[in-house]
Design an enzyme around this catalytic site. Structure first.
Site, PDB file in Angstrom:
ATOM      1  N   ARG A  37       0.805  -1.220   0.000  1.00 61.55           N
ATOM      2  CA  ARG A  37       0.000   0.000   0.000  1.00 61.55           C
ATOM      3  C   ARG A  37       0.841   1.274   0.000  1.00 61.55           C
ATOM      4  NH1 ARG A  37      -5.269  -1.211   0.690  1.00 61.55           N
ATOM      5  NH2 ARG A  37      -5.769  -3.290   1.472  1.00 61.55           N
ATOM      6  N   HIS A 122      -5.053 -12.879   6.865  1.00 64.34           N
ATOM      7  CA  HIS A 122      -5.122 -12.781   5.407  1.00 64.34           C
ATOM      8  C   HIS A 122      -4.568 -14.029   4.723  1.00 64.34           C
ATOM      9  CE1 HIS A 122      -5.266  -8.074   5.601  1.00 64.34           C
ATOM     10  NE2 HIS A 122      -6.377  -8.653   6.012  1.00 64.34           N
ATOM     11  N   SER A 197      -0.710   0.926  10.377  1.00 67.18           N
ATOM     12  CA  SER A 197      -1.280   2.253  10.597  1.00 67.18           C
ATOM     13  C   SER A 197      -2.769   2.200  10.871  1.00 67.18           C
ATOM     14  CB  SER A 197      -0.995   3.161   9.392  1.00 67.18           C
ATOM     15  OG  SER A 197       0.393   3.364   9.247  1.00 67.18           O
ATOM     16  N   ASN A 221       5.074   1.904  15.693  1.00 65.62           N
ATOM     17  CA  ASN A 221       4.828   2.112  14.269  1.00 65.62           C
ATOM     18  C   ASN A 221       5.542   3.385  13.838  1.00 65.62           C
ATOM     19  OD1 ASN A 221       3.432   1.107  11.889  1.00 65.62           O
ATOM     20  ND2 ASN A 221       2.223   2.984  11.970  1.00 65.62           N
TER      21      ASN A 221
END
Length: 251
Positions: A37, A122, A197, A221
Site C-alpha cells: 500500500r 489474510h 497504521s 509504528n
C-alpha cells in the site's frame, strides 16, 4: 528513540502475562518484503490489484497465477527471513508469557521465528488448495509449475487436474478468524500494535475491543495511527530495534 515511551512499553510488557499482538506490513518490510500500500506498492497498479481478486481467480485462473506469482512469489518473499522483531515476540513466549499473534501478513515469518500461536488473518502465500477435491499443497508445489494444478488421482488413476487456489485472502474475500481476534482483544493483559497504521477495516477496529474491555494498548509504528491518543504507550520506531530493547529490559 523516545526513552520514556520505550520504558513505558517495557513496563507494560513486563507486567502482562497474556499479550495479544496485531502485526501489519511494517513488521515484514524490515525483512525486505515490500509494503503493497506504499506509494510504490503493488496496489498502486489498479489492474494488478483487480487481478488479485476472487472474481478474477474464478474467471481467469491461468492469468491469475501469472500475476499472483509476480506479486507474492518473487524473490523478496522467497528469501525473506525473520527479523529481530519477529524473534523478540518468540522470545517473550519462551520467557513464559502467553503471546497470541494475529497478523495481516502472508509470509509465514512469525512461525519461522518460533511463535506458536499465529493466526494469519489474510492467509498465507505458502499454501494452496484444490477447489474441487480439497487436496492441500505447499510452496514447493506452487513453484513447480507456471500454473499449479491438482495432481491427486482417484482409484481409477484419473488425475483431478483443477487449478489450485492460493491460501491467501483475495480482494472480495472475508478476513479469516476475525471473531477469534475480537475475543482475544477483549481478553488479554496488553494489546500490542506493531507495524500497522490501522487504516483498513475490519482489522483496524481490533484495538477498540481491548480498550472497551479496559486493557491497555501499545503501538510501535513509524506512522501515526488513530488509536495513538488513547494508547498507553506509543513508540515511533522500527519494530526490530524497539522490541529487542524492550525484551532485553533495556531502554
Amino acid at each position: 528513540m523516545q526513552t520514556q515511551a520505550v520504558g513505558t512499553l517495557r513496563q507494560l510488557i513486563e507486567t502482562a502475562s497474556d499479550i495479544v499482538v496485531l502485526t501489519g506490513a511494517g513488521m515484514s518490510t524490515e525483512s525486505g518484503i515490500p509494503d503493497f500500500r506504499s506509494d510504490n506498492g503493488a496496489w498502486q497498479d489498479e489492474t494488478l490489484a483487480e487481478a488479485m481478486s476472487d472474481t478474477y481467480l474464478h474467471e481467469q485462473p491461468h492469468a491469475f497465477w501469472q500475476k499472483f506469482k509476480q506479486v507474492f512469489l518473487r524473490e523478496e518473499f522467497l528469501s525473506a527471513r525473520p527479523n529481530p522483531g519477529h524473534l523478540a515476540l518468540a522470545a517473550l513466549e519462551a520467557m513464559g508469557k502467553r503471546v497470541r499473534v494475529f497478523t495481516q501478513n502472508v509470509d509465514g515469518l512469525h512461525q519461522q521465528a518460533g511463535s506458536s500461536y499465529v493466526v494469519e488473518l489474510h492467509g498465507s502465500i505458502r499454501r494452496a488448495v484444490c477447489p474441487m477435491c480439497q487436496q492441500r499443497y505447499g510452496l514447493a508445489d506452487m513453484l513447480a509449475e507456471p500454473v499449479p494444478t491438482c495432481h491427486w488421482t482417484n482409484v481409477k488413476g484419473a488425475e483431478c487436474g483443477f487449478v489450485l487456489h492460493p491460501d491467501t485472502v483475495l480482494f472480495g474475500q472475508p478476513v479469516r478468524q476475525l471473531s477469534e481476534a475480537v475475543l482475544a482483544a477483549a481478553h488479554c493483559d496488553l494489546f500490542l500494535v506493531l507495524g500497522t497504521s490501522l487504516l483498513v477495516d475490519p482489522v483496524a477496529e481490533l484495538p477498540n475491543y481491548a480498550l472497551a474491555a479496559g486493557h491497555p494498548v501499545a503501538v510501535v509504528n513509524l506512522e501515526d495511527t488513530y488509536i495513538d491518543g488513547r494508547a498507553a504507550a506509543v513508540v515511533r520506531g522500527k519494530i526490530g530495534e524497539v522490541l529487542p530493547l524492550v525484551v532485553a529490559g533495556e531502554g
